[in-house]
Scaffold this active site. Structure first.
Site, PDB file in Angstrom:
ATOM      1  N   THR A 130       0.878  -1.253   0.061  1.00 34.07           N
ATOM      2  CA  THR A 130      -0.087   0.013   0.116  1.00 34.07           C
ATOM      3  C   THR A 130       0.718   1.372  -0.024  1.00 34.07           C
ATOM      4  OG1 THR A 130      -1.644   1.257   1.360  1.00 34.07           O
ATOM      5  CG2 THR A 130      -0.377  -0.158   2.568  1.00 34.07           C
ATOM      6  N   ASP A 132       0.000   3.875   1.335  1.00 35.31           N
ATOM      7  CA  ASP A 132      -0.531   4.340   2.812  1.00 35.31           C
ATOM      8  C   ASP A 132       0.629   4.055   3.824  1.00 35.31           C
ATOM      9  OD1 ASP A 132      -2.472   5.463   0.985  1.00 35.31           O
ATOM     10  OD2 ASP A 132      -4.018   4.532   2.367  1.00 35.31           O
TER      11      ASP A 132
HETATM   12  O1  F6P Z   1      -5.170   2.329  -0.217  1.00 35.30           O
HETATM   13  C1  F6P Z   1      -4.389   3.165  -1.240  1.00 35.30           C
HETATM   14  C2  F6P Z   1      -5.360   4.303  -1.733  1.00 35.30           C
HETATM   15  O2  F6P Z   1      -4.249   4.856  -2.828  1.00 35.30           O
HETATM   16  C3  F6P Z   1      -5.711   5.138  -0.431  1.00 35.30           C
HETATM   17  O3  F6P Z   1      -4.760   6.187  -0.171  1.00 35.30           O
HETATM   18  C4  F6P Z   1      -6.961   5.876  -1.358  1.00 35.30           C
HETATM   19  O4  F6P Z   1      -8.017   6.258  -0.508  1.00 35.30           O
HETATM   20  C5  F6P Z   1      -7.379   4.511  -2.225  1.00 35.30           C
HETATM   21  O5  F6P Z   1      -6.399   3.942  -2.443  1.00 35.30           O
HETATM   22  C6  F6P Z   1      -8.023   5.047  -3.504  1.00 35.30           C
HETATM   23  O6  F6P Z   1      -8.530   3.902  -4.209  1.00 35.30           O
HETATM   24  P1  F6P Z   1      -9.105   4.048  -5.819  1.00 35.30           P
HETATM   25  O7  F6P Z   1      -7.659   3.660  -6.572  1.00 35.30           O
HETATM   26  O8  F6P Z   1     -10.089   2.984  -5.644  1.00 35.30           O
HETATM   27  O9  F6P Z   1      -9.577   5.512  -6.039  1.00 35.30           O
END
Ligand code: F6P
Length: 313
Positions: A130, A132
């Site tokens: 991740t 994050d």
């Molecule tokens: O979990 C990783 C992440 O990049 C988060 O920071 C963010 O909220 C989410 O994924 C965004 O997800 P998506 O690609 O589905 O818009």
């Protein structure tokens, strides 16, 4: 658990993509081939296993992918545990593909599904992923360093335009539950205030800090906010109310909300930049390539040792 004879390993990437996935896949393939193991790539996370959508991964398939962002396998946010029929199909396909082990590269959701399958006896090893950087039992996940560098460069760029126009710049970065990207990029980029999901936003404090800077002659300020930051507990700003198959909402909008209040209260012209998926795209940093490579090699070693249900870290 005892070491087992492994002839064929499957590998899949699930959840949000992140720079460093390809280095993991490449390392898994190279290490496995060295050990005489065949590798089956499963496309688009758990969805690919449900659809038996696979490809053979050999040295040529992973040649040149080390510096590439994203994942050559594709990804999806598919949760097969919600429907018993899907779960049964997944298990059947696992057997039909003749997999002796599966390496699952994913975040809390994808690895949550893996954990469920391990409890039912499936030979699975996990690799945490991740941007994050918020997975338990890890210090760093690959993708985080790349995201921090992209966000830092963006903050540097925003500094010059903020200074020229005497503006407040609010920069919204990713970070659903954790403020790691905001904190690291904010410190590295010299932000004047950093707001994270872990602490409620104290708007009085933010505005006071901006005024204080102006009082000492500065005519611009940079505020970094993580997308999951809240004015009060439970009041996350959402892009829309749609949920994904793991029950997650789409975040986004805290930057705009914050920018409006700051401009109203301080009367300083304010602009908002939402970095969004730019943080997840492009080539991984050297750090993320090395971390991904190490994780990939170790994942195969864990499989060879029959260490099912373990995650490299
Ligand atoms: O979990 C990783 C992440 O990049 C988060 O920071 C963010 O909220 C989410 O994924 C965004 O997800 P998506 O690609 O589905 O818009």
């Amino acid at each position: 658990m005892a070491a087992s004879v492994i002839r064929k390993i499957g590998v899949l990437t699930g959840g949000g993509d992140c720079p460093g996935l390809n280095p993991v896949i490449r390392a898994v393939v190279r290490k496995a081939l060295q050990e005489g193991i065949e590798v089956t790539g499963i496309r688009n996370g758990w969805k690919g296993l449900l659809e038996k959508d696979t490809l053979l991964l050999d040295l040529n398939s992973v040649s040149g992918i080390l510096p590439k962002g994203g994942t050559i396998l594709g990804t999806s946010r598919t949760n097969p545990t919600q429907d018993p029929k899907q779960l049964a199909r997944l298990k059947d396909h696992f057997a039909q593909l003749g997999l002796d082990a599966l390496i699952v590269i994913g975040g809390e959701d994808t690895l949550g599904v893996a954990t469920r399958l391990v409890k039912e006896g499936f030979p699975i090893v996990g690799v945490p992923k991740t941007i994050d950087n918020d997975l338990s039992e890890t210090d760093y996940t690959f993708g985080f360093d790349t995201a921090v560098n992209i966000a830092t460069e963006s903050i540097d760029r925003l500094h010059t335009t903020a200074e020229s126009h005497h503006r407040i710049m609010v920069v919204e970065v990713m970070g659903r539950h954790a403020g790691w990207i905001a904190v690291h990029a904010g410190i590295a980029g010299g932000a004047d205030f950093i707001l994270v999901p872990e602490l409620p936003i104290n708007i009085d404090e933010v505005c006071a800090a901006i005024r204080k800077r102006h009082d000492r002659g500065k005519t611009f300020s940079i505020i970094v906010v993580a997308e999951g930051a809240e004015f009060a507990k439970g009041q996350t700003v959402l892009r829309d109310k749609k949920l994904d198959s793991f029950g997650h909402v789409r975040l986004g909008g805290i930057g705009d909300a914050l920018g409006e209040i700051i401009e109203q209260r301080t009367q300083f012209e304010t602009r908002v930049t939402v970095l969004g998926h730019v943080q997840r795209g492009g080539s991984p940093t050297a750090f993320d390539r090395v971390l991904g490579t190490r994780f990939g090699v170790k994942a195969v070693e864990l499989a060879l040792a029959g260490q099912w249900g373990k995650m490299v870290s």
